[in-house]
Scaffold this motif. Sequence first.
Motif, mmCIF file in Angstrom:
data_model
loop_
_atom_site.group_PDB
_atom_site.id
_atom_site.type_symbol
_atom_site.label_atom_id
_atom_site.label_comp_id
_atom_site.label_asym_id
_atom_site.label_seq_id
_atom_site.Cartn_x
_atom_site.Cartn_y
_atom_site.Cartn_z
ATOM 1 N N MET A 1 0.840 -1.175 0.000
ATOM 2 C CA MET A 1 0.000 0.000 0.000
ATOM 3 C C MET A 1 0.886 1.239 0.000
ATOM 4 O O MET A 1 1.883 1.294 0.694
ATOM 5 C CB MET A 1 -0.912 -0.030 1.222
ATOM 6 N N GLU A 2 0.469 2.216 -0.755
ATOM 7 C CA GLU A 2 1.201 3.473 -0.825
ATOM 8 C C GLU A 2 0.630 4.434 0.212
ATOM 9 O O GLU A 2 -0.581 4.575 0.335
ATOM 10 C CB GLU A 2 1.056 4.063 -2.231
ATOM 11 N N TYR A 3 1.515 5.098 0.945
ATOM 12 C CA TYR A 3 1.075 6.006 1.997
ATOM 13 C C TYR A 3 1.218 7.448 1.543
ATOM 14 O O TYR A 3 2.198 7.825 0.911
ATOM 15 C CB TYR A 3 1.860 5.755 3.289
ATOM 16 N N ASP A 4 0.236 8.238 1.886
ATOM 17 C CA ASP A 4 0.147 9.635 1.510
ATOM 18 C C ASP A 4 1.278 10.448 2.156
ATOM 19 O O ASP A 4 1.695 10.163 3.280
ATOM 20 C CB ASP A 4 -1.219 10.153 1.983
ATOM 21 N N VAL A 5 1.729 11.468 1.464
ATOM 22 C CA VAL A 5 2.774 12.354 1.974
ATOM 23 C C VAL A 5 2.329 13.021 3.269
ATOM 24 O O VAL A 5 3.132 13.216 4.189
ATOM 25 C CB VAL A 5 3.141 13.412 0.910
ATOM 26 N N LYS A 6 1.042 13.342 3.371
ATOM 27 C CA LYS A 6 0.525 13.986 4.573
ATOM 28 C C LYS A 6 0.681 13.090 5.797
ATOM 29 O O LYS A 6 1.003 13.570 6.886
ATOM 30 C CB LYS A 6 -0.939 14.377 4.389
ATOM 31 N N VAL A 7 0.465 11.789 5.619
ATOM 32 C CA VAL A 7 0.618 10.849 6.738
ATOM 33 C C VAL A 7 2.088 10.768 7.136
ATOM 34 O O VAL A 7 2.420 10.784 8.327
ATOM 35 C CB VAL A 7 0.073 9.445 6.364
ATOM 36 N N LYS A 8 2.960 10.700 6.154
ATOM 37 C CA LYS A 8 4.394 10.663 6.449
ATOM 38 C C LYS A 8 4.835 11.925 7.179
ATOM 39 O O LYS A 8 5.635 11.871 8.119
ATOM 40 C CB LYS A 8 5.186 10.479 5.162
ATOM 41 N N ASN A 9 4.291 13.068 6.763
ATOM 42 C CA ASN A 9 4.634 14.327 7.430
ATOM 43 C C ASN A 9 4.131 14.347 8.868
ATOM 44 O O ASN A 9 4.806 14.871 9.764
ATOM 45 C CB ASN A 9 4.087 15.522 6.649
ATOM 46 N N ARG A 10 2.952 13.775 9.104
ATOM 47 C CA ARG A 10 2.440 13.664 10.477
ATOM 48 C C ARG A 10 3.429 12.894 11.341
ATOM 49 O O ARG A 10 3.730 13.291 12.467
ATOM 50 C CB ARG A 10 1.108 12.902 10.508
ATOM 51 N N LEU A 11 3.908 11.770 10.807
ATOM 52 C CA LEU A 11 4.838 10.938 11.579
ATOM 53 C C LEU A 11 6.173 11.634 11.793
ATOM 54 O O LEU A 11 6.798 11.489 12.848
ATOM 55 C CB LEU A 11 5.018 9.590 10.895
ATOM 56 N N LYS A 12 6.606 12.412 10.831
ATOM 57 C CA LYS A 12 7.846 13.179 11.009
ATOM 58 C C LYS A 12 7.680 14.219 12.106
ATOM 59 O O LYS A 12 8.605 14.452 12.893
ATOM 60 C CB LYS A 12 8.255 13.843 9.693
ATOM 61 N N ARG A 13 6.491 14.843 12.178
ATOM 62 C CA ARG A 13 6.228 15.800 13.255
ATOM 63 C C ARG A 13 6.238 15.095 14.606
ATOM 64 O O ARG A 13 6.782 15.612 15.585
ATOM 65 C CB ARG A 13 4.891 16.500 13.048
ATOM 66 N N ILE A 14 5.635 13.921 14.646
ATOM 67 C CA ILE A 14 5.624 13.144 15.893
ATOM 68 C C ILE A 14 7.054 12.778 16.286
ATOM 69 O O ILE A 14 7.424 12.869 17.461
ATOM 70 C CB ILE A 14 4.738 11.885 15.742
ATOM 71 N N GLU A 15 7.843 12.385 15.310
ATOM 72 C CA GLU A 15 9.249 12.074 15.579
ATOM 73 C C GLU A 15 9.955 13.288 16.194
ATOM 74 O O GLU A 15 10.719 13.153 17.160
ATOM 75 C CB GLU A 15 9.937 11.667 14.275
ATOM 76 N N GLY A 16 9.683 14.463 15.663
ATOM 77 C CA GLY A 16 10.267 15.684 16.210
ATOM 78 C C GLY A 16 9.816 15.936 17.633
ATOM 79 O O GLY A 16 10.603 16.374 18.491
ATOM 80 N N GLN A 17 8.534 15.647 17.905
ATOM 81 C CA GLN A 17 8.022 15.806 19.263
ATOM 82 C C GLN A 17 8.725 14.856 20.228
ATOM 83 O O GLN A 17 9.057 15.244 21.346
ATOM 84 C CB GLN A 17 6.516 15.551 19.307
ATOM 85 N N VAL A 18 8.952 13.624 19.790
ATOM 86 C CA VAL A 18 9.633 12.644 20.647
ATOM 87 C C VAL A 18 11.060 13.119 20.939
ATOM 88 O O VAL A 18 11.521 13.059 22.083
ATOM 89 C CB VAL A 18 9.628 11.238 19.997
ATOM 90 N N ARG A 19 11.728 13.600 19.924
ATOM 91 C CA ARG A 19 13.082 14.130 20.144
ATOM 92 C C ARG A 19 13.060 15.310 21.110
ATOM 93 O O ARG A 19 13.956 15.462 21.939
ATOM 94 C CB ARG A 19 13.706 14.537 18.816
ATOM 95 N N GLY A 20 12.018 16.139 20.994
ATOM 96 C CA GLY A 20 11.873 17.261 21.919
ATOM 97 C C GLY A 20 11.701 16.804 23.350
ATOM 98 O O GLY A 20 12.277 17.390 24.277
#
Length: 86
Positions: free
Chosen positions: A1-20
């Motif tokens: 399944m192909e995942y939308d860029v918006k979903v990937k961006n959400r996860l990147k933001r979450i990753e940034g929050q975890v690093r924070g």
Amino acid sequence: MEYDVKVKNRLKRIEGQVRGVLKMMEEEKDCQDIVGQMAAIRNALDRAIGVVVSNNLESCIREQIEKGEDTDETIKEAVNLLVKSR
């Protein structure tokens, strides 16, 4: 399944929050602030899960309808995924 860029961006933001949060811990910030950020991460991840499941469900349902297949089981599986994620 192909995942939308918006979903990937959400996860990147979450990753940034975890690093924070990790940085906050290293800086020995207040427990309440850290837990508040962790709750925000959990909520963001819950929303991301919902988006992934709903997008997948929509795609699967469309395919099944086109093939003339029953969609009940697919819907039940999607609901179970959402319940298990909580």
